[in-house]
Structure formats: C-alpha cells, structure tokens
Write a protein that holds these residues in place. Structure first.
Motif, PDB file in Angstrom:
ATOM      1  N   ASP A 191       1.036 163.587  72.269  1.00 16.20           N
ATOM      2  CA  ASP A 191       0.294 164.081  71.114  1.00 16.20           C
ATOM      3  C   ASP A 191       1.174 164.478  69.936  1.00 16.20           C
ATOM      4  N   HIS A 192       2.475 164.389  70.086  1.00 22.03           N
ATOM      5  CA  HIS A 192       3.362 164.715  68.968  1.00 22.03           C
ATOM      6  C   HIS A 192       3.280 163.637  67.895  1.00 22.03           C
ATOM      7  N   LEU A 193       3.508 164.043  66.657  1.00 27.67           N
ATOM      8  CA  LEU A 193       3.463 163.103  65.544  1.00 27.67           C
ATOM      9  C   LEU A 193       4.380 161.913  65.782  1.00 27.67           C
ATOM     10  N   ASP A 194       5.556 162.158  66.330  1.00 25.77           N
ATOM     11  CA  ASP A 194       6.531 161.082  66.487  1.00 25.77           C
ATOM     12  C   ASP A 194       6.049 160.031  67.482  1.00 25.77           C
ATOM     13  N   MET A 195       5.384 160.460  68.542  1.00 28.09           N
ATOM     14  CA  MET A 195       4.822 159.479  69.465  1.00 28.09           C
ATOM     15  C   MET A 195       3.617 158.775  68.838  1.00 28.09           C
ATOM     16  N   PHE A 196       2.857 159.493  68.023  1.00 35.67           N
ATOM     17  CA  PHE A 196       1.752 158.882  67.263  1.00 35.67           C
ATOM     18  C   PHE A 196       2.285 157.773  66.368  1.00 35.67           C
ATOM     19  N   VAL A 197       3.398 158.033  65.678  1.00 34.89           N
ATOM     20  CA  VAL A 197       4.000 157.031  64.802  1.00 34.89           C
ATOM     21  C   VAL A 197       4.430 155.811  65.619  1.00 34.89           C
ATOM     22  N   ALA A 198       5.085 156.048  66.749  1.00 31.82           N
ATOM     23  CA  ALA A 198       5.530 154.934  67.582  1.00 31.82           C
ATOM     24  C   ALA A 198       4.345 154.123  68.090  1.00 31.82           C
ATOM     25  N   ARG A 199       3.336 154.811  68.576  1.00 27.87           N
ATOM     26  CA  ARG A 199       2.174 154.142  69.170  1.00 27.87           C
ATOM     27  C   ARG A 199       1.409 153.331  68.116  1.00 27.87           C
ATOM     28  N   GLU A 200       1.149 153.946  66.971  1.00 23.02           N
ATOM     29  CA  GLU A 200       0.390 153.255  65.938  1.00 23.02           C
ATOM     30  C   GLU A 200       1.203 152.123  65.303  1.00 23.02           C
ATOM     31  N   SER A 201       2.511 152.286  65.242  1.00 22.85           N
ATOM     32  CA  SER A 201       3.356 151.203  64.725  1.00 22.85           C
ATOM     33  C   SER A 201       3.319 150.014  65.680  1.00 22.85           C
ATOM     34  N   GLN A 206       1.407 144.364  66.859  1.00 19.74           N
ATOM     35  CA  GLN A 206       0.588 143.429  67.625  1.00 19.74           C
ATOM     36  C   GLN A 206      -0.504 142.815  66.757  1.00 19.74           C
ATOM     37  N   ARG A 207      -1.089 143.619  65.898  1.00 22.60           N
ATOM     38  CA  ARG A 207      -2.231 143.174  65.102  1.00 22.60           C
ATOM     39  C   ARG A 207      -1.827 142.195  64.005  1.00 22.60           C
ATOM     40  N   TYR A 208      -0.636 142.389  63.443  1.00 21.39           N
ATOM     41  CA  TYR A 208      -0.268 141.611  62.253  1.00 21.39           C
ATOM     42  C   TYR A 208       0.990 140.771  62.461  1.00 21.39           C
ATOM     43  N   LYS A 209       1.338 140.484  63.702  1.00 21.67           N
ATOM     44  CA  LYS A 209       2.583 139.773  63.973  1.00 21.67           C
ATOM     45  C   LYS A 209       2.573 138.323  63.503  1.00 21.67           C
ATOM     46  N   GLU A 210       1.412 137.787  63.182  1.00 22.16           N
ATOM     47  CA  GLU A 210       1.334 136.390  62.763  1.00 22.16           C
ATOM     48  C   GLU A 210       1.542 136.216  61.260  1.00 22.16           C
ATOM     49  N   GLN A 211       1.769 137.291  60.539  1.00 20.28           N
ATOM     50  CA  GLN A 211       1.978 137.175  59.104  1.00 20.28           C
ATOM     51  C   GLN A 211       3.193 137.993  58.692  1.00 20.28           C
ATOM     52  N   PRO A 212       3.850 137.655  57.607  1.00 20.74           N
ATOM     53  CA  PRO A 212       5.020 138.438  57.184  1.00 20.74           C
ATOM     54  C   PRO A 212       4.614 139.883  56.874  1.00 20.74           C
ATOM     55  N   PHE A 213       5.404 140.835  57.350  1.00 17.02           N
ATOM     56  CA  PHE A 213       5.086 142.240  57.090  1.00 17.02           C
ATOM     57  C   PHE A 213       6.341 143.019  56.737  1.00 17.02           C
ATOM     58  N   PHE A 214       6.115 144.073  55.998  1.00 14.63           N
ATOM     59  CA  PHE A 214       7.124 145.097  55.729  1.00 14.63           C
ATOM     60  C   PHE A 214       6.521 146.405  56.227  1.00 14.63           C
ATOM     61  N   LEU A 215       7.045 146.912  57.331  1.00 15.92           N
ATOM     62  CA  LEU A 215       6.505 148.121  57.945  1.00 15.92           C
ATOM     63  C   LEU A 215       7.559 149.211  57.946  1.00 15.92           C
ATOM     64  N   CYS A 216       7.172 150.382  57.451  1.00 13.19           N
ATOM     65  CA  CYS A 216       8.015 151.577  57.555  1.00 13.19           C
ATOM     66  C   CYS A 216       7.401 152.499  58.596  1.00 13.19           C
ATOM     67  N   ALA A 217       8.110 152.689  59.695  1.00 15.83           N
ATOM     68  CA  ALA A 217       7.716 153.644  60.732  1.00 15.83           C
ATOM     69  C   ALA A 217       8.547 154.896  60.514  1.00 15.83           C
ATOM     70  N   SER A 218       7.917 155.950  59.991  1.00 17.36           N
ATOM     71  CA  SER A 218       8.653 157.111  59.503  1.00 17.36           C
ATOM     72  C   SER A 218       8.350 158.343  60.352  1.00 17.36           C
ATOM     73  N   ASP A 294      10.334 148.791  72.303  1.00 11.96           N
ATOM     74  CA  ASP A 294       9.730 148.050  73.415  1.00 11.96           C
ATOM     75  C   ASP A 294       8.525 147.240  72.939  1.00 11.96           C
ATOM     76  N   ASP A 295       7.659 147.890  72.140  1.00  9.20           N
ATOM     77  CA  ASP A 295       6.493 147.192  71.608  1.00  9.20           C
ATOM     78  C   ASP A 295       6.913 146.046  70.687  1.00  9.20           C
ATOM     79  N   PHE A 296       7.955 146.291  69.918  1.00  5.03           N
ATOM     80  CA  PHE A 296       8.482 145.289  68.996  1.00  5.03           C
ATOM     81  C   PHE A 296       8.962 144.056  69.763  1.00  5.03           C
ATOM     82  N   GLU A 297       9.689 144.289  70.838  1.00  3.30           N
ATOM     83  CA  GLU A 297      10.191 143.170  71.637  1.00  3.30           C
ATOM     84  C   GLU A 297       9.056 142.485  72.390  1.00  3.30           C
TER      85      GLU A 297
END
Length: 495
Positions: A191-201, A206-218, A294-297
């Motif tokens: 429930d910590h913000l940092d795990m929320f950031v990791a999980r939602e990132s 997964q949702r947008y891997k088929e298109q070019p993206f610029f994602l900031c996970a902060s 891990d999710d990224f890989e």
C-alpha cells in the motif's frame, strides 16, 4: 514516422544520495535492483543537479532550463504551463507520454504527460487508510512544525498546493504522535506509494507496449516521510545508528555553521531516526524498482527501451552534521545517473566526466532520434529564453572515456538573503555565497569537502578565475528573485 524508435523509461527517486548505491562501492544500503540498471548501462559518477530543491530541480530537468531562467526556484513555485517539457517533445513525436507518481507540479497542469497518475490518485486508492500517511507526514524527525500543520507539499500533502485554499490541513489535530524508536510504517508494503508507482507502471507497460512510449515512473522515497514497511525498517534499528562528528566547522560560511549547529542541537534520537528511516526507505524503494524492472522484462521491452535512473538531488545523511539537502555540498547536489540501452550503448561502464542532469532532455532526444528539441516556449511568452541549455552528454553516453565539459554549474536560495552559486571543475568546486563567506574545495584531494580554502592567500588567483567563469554563467547582480516570495507561499502565509 519511424516505428522502430526506442521507448524511454525514466525511473526517478527523490533525494537519493549519489554514492548510497552498492554499484558505487561500499554502501550502508544494498541496492541490487538499481545495480541491475547499472550493469546494463553507463553510470555517471559526477552528475550534478541544477538546484538542491525538489521542484526547482525537477522543472529544470523537464525543460532543459536553469531555475533562474524558469523562475521555479522553490517548492511553492509553479512551472508556467506554456513552457515546453521533454514530455511535450516526445508527444509531438508520436510517443504516448506517461507520468506515474511524484513530479511536484503543485498545480493541476500535466505539462505534456497524457497519462498521469498522481499522489492524489494513490490517496484515493488508500481510502480510509490515508490516515496512516497523514500520521507519517506529521511525524517528521526534522521538527514539530509538521505535527502541528500536517502540511508538507514536499511530500505531496497536498499534491496541489492550494487544494486546501489557505484553510489549513483537514488532518490537523487528528494525528498520533510517534516516539521515533522505530521507523516502521503502519501501512503494508503493497500500500505504500512507491509500490503503487511500481505496480501501476507495470500495468502501463503491459497496456501500451505495442506503441512508442515515454514513461516517467517517479518514486517518493527516500524523501520524507521516512517510515518504511516494517520488514525494511527492522533492518536499520534506530538504536544502532551511529552519528558522525561534524569536525571543525570554523571555515564554513555562517549559514552552513548555523545549520550544523541547529541539527547538532536536535535530540540524538531524532537524528538517529532520520538516518534509520532514510536507509530503510532507500532499501524499500530499490525493492519497488525491482518489481518494476521485472514487469518491464516480462513485457519483452528490454531490447528497445532506453532506461534512465536518477534522482532530483541528494541528501547530506548527517555528513558535516547536516540532514536533508538545501546546500551545495556534493552529498546534497550530486545525483545518481545511469543510462541503459544495451542495444546501442556500452554495458556495466562508468563515466567519471562532469555532466549536468539538465542535459538529459536533449540527450534523450538524440538517443531516440527525435531531435532537435523545440523552443522552450510552446506559445508566445514574454521573457522566455530563446533556447534550452545545450549541456547534452550524448557523446559521453556513447563514449564514456571521452573528456567531459570543463565545468558544471548549480545554484540555490535565489530568493534568500544569501544566494548561492556553484562552479565545479574536474578538480575544484567554488561557491559564491552572495553576502557571505565564499567556498573553495579541492574535491580531488578533499572529496568530503572538509577544508574550505577560499581564504588562503595562495588560492586567491584561482578563486578570481573561477568566480569570473561563474559570473559568465550567471551574474548574481542580475538575480531578479532575491527578496521576493512566490504567490503560493504568500497564500500559505496570508490565507
């Protein structure tokens, strides 16, 4: 438009001291997941933030402009919505731009990020459990003022500065006092913000891997509030923390001496709690970064994504008897910076050249072949600079052994009575303290900056030369902000 352009994944933490990484050598805190990025990329050991304050540093990084150019110089300033950010740049080039977590905009503008989950979204996720975070905000080892106000925009509480419209925090008087004998959070790790950031990132990837993206996970940590999940807090018991002797402080400027004495006067328990919480939070955020990697890989994105790891500024972690940032010592102003793109760049490589984090924007434009970057102002804007600062480090990313620039610059406290300006060369750091004692450190032979040589007669010619270079960069006499106050700060002071 080419479809093979690489994605960009910018991973940020907040207030991560540059040398507290196991890939940087001996570290109190192991960082196996940040090390994963370093093993696959180029790690810069002399990367400098432009300004040791969250908002000023972040807005400079996003725009490619110094704080004295944007006017964003403390945590109560807003970036003018007409400025172009690197998110605008990538959106203009057909990228989906995303921001998940903390960016400290302070207002409701997304500044080029089309997909945005903020701290407020996380608080909505927490629901009634948000009271645990309110307690953590209130129990800041740095002082009782946080307990009385339950107000800390630096930690996103509130995330939009005028959300409470000068009425004060609705949590005031509804929080519990902590005894600081443990820095364990009452929130579970998930429930910590940092795990929320990791999980939602991970969901974004997964949702947008088929298109070019610029994602900031902060991520928030290891910035305050310094409470980590119990498993991580237990690794760094408060009672086991050793406090450092600040040593001889007589040659430091008066404002530095005052700050050292102020922190040294705090209850040792609070000082130990600060370090205990900082270490535990850094350990935990590294774990969260591992979850994201891990999710990224798993999404199969490793081969065609540039991954950057950095932070907005550092933390003194009790060096010279100081905590936090707000100064131009290396512990405060240097940042971790790693650029990984195994498809095109060297791996497990170290670059010792000087770089300015400010150059990340044009460097990423180069690496993705999306340049050149546009005008700093997207719309007509009086007083806007005509171009961003060209301090790109693209050549060093490709060839880390090349010599870097002759100097890098930083600044701090542009509204204060003692404005501070820094030039760092490969061997020396000179700090002009407007209205106070100047500083000169031989950082090759005195890397901890213990000996201020500015008053030594034999160093006068060197100081004169460095000061002249500094004034060519920015003349303190032209600082229009000194003695002013931001509109947001005025609203807090005079609701």
């Amino acid at each position: 438009m080419p479809t093979d352009r690489p994605n960009v994944l910018l991973i940020m933490t907040d207030q991560h001291r540059h040398d507290l990484m196991s890939c940087a050598g001996e570290s109190i805190v192991p960082t196996p997941n940040i090390d994963r990025i370093a093993r696959s990329g180029v790690r810069f050991t002399n990367a400098y933030s432009t300004y040791p304050v969250c908002v000023a540093a972040r807005m400079a990084m996003l725009t490619g402009l110094y704080a004295h150019q944007t006017g964003v110089i403390d945590n109560t300033d807003y970036l003018d919505w007409r400025y172009r950010t690197m998110a605008h740049h990538f959106a203009d080039q057909g990228y989906l731009t995303g921001l998940i977590g903390k960016m400290h905009f302070g207002d409701a503008h997304n500044h080029g990020f089309e997909y945005y989950l903020s701290i407020n979204d996380w608080l909505m996720y927490l629901g009634p459990n948000a009271h645990h975070f309110a307690n953590e905000i209130a129990n800041n080892p740095h002082g009782n003022s946080f307990f009385n106000s339950v107000f800390d925009t630096g930690a996103g509480f509130p995330d939009v500065y005028d959300l409470w419209d000068g009425k004060g925090s609705p949590w005031s008087g509804k929080v519990m006092k902590n005894d600081f004998r443990s820095m364990a959070s009452e929130l579970p790790a998930e429930d910590h913000l940092d795990m929320f950031v990791a999980r939602e990132s991970g969901k974004f990837l997964q949702r947008y891997k088929e298109q070019p993206f610029f994602l900031c996970a902060s991520f928030m940590k290891p910035h305050t509030p310094l409470f980590a999940p119990a498993e991580w807090a237990a690794k760094y018991p408060v009672e086991d923390i050793t406090l450092l002797d600040p040593g001889d402080i007589s040659r430091y400027p008066e404002h530095i001496q005052h700050r050292i004495k102020t922190y040294s006067g705090l209850d040792p328990l609070l000082r130990r709690a600060n370090l205990s919480g900082y270490y535990a939070c850094l350990d935990f955020v590294d774990h969260c970064i591992g979850r994201l990697l891990d999710d990224f890989e798993d999404a199969g994105l490793l081969d065609n994504t540039i991954v950057i790891y950095t932070s907005d500024h550092g933390d003194m972690t009790h060096q010279h008897g100081m905590q936090g940032k707000f100064c131009l010592f290396d512990a405060s102003i240097k940042v971790p910076l790693i650029v990984s793109y195994p498809k095109a760049l060297q791996q497990d490589t170290v670059c010792t050249a000087l770089v300015e984090q400010l150059g990340l924007y044009p460097t990423l434009a180069d690496l993705t072949a999306t340049g050149p970057v546009g005008s700093p102002a997207r719309l007509p804007m009086s007083g806007a600079p005509s171009a961003i600062q060209d301090v790109r480090f693209t050549d060093l990313v490709h060839a880390p052994d090349l010599p870097g620039p002759d100097a890098v610059f930083s600044e701090y406290n542009l509204r204060g009575d003692n404005c501070q300006y820094m030039i760092r060369t490969p061997q020396y750091k000179y700090i002009h303290n407007d209205g106070s004692t100047n500083e000169l450190y031989d950082v090759l032979n005195d890397p901890e900056e213990n000996i201020n040589q500015a008053a030594d007669l034999d160093r006068a010619p060197l100081c004169t030369d460095l000061r002249a270079q500094l004034l060519d960069w920015f003349d303190p006499q032209k600082n229009p902000f000194r003695g002013t106050i931001s509109d947001a700060a005025r609203a807090v002071i005079n609701p």
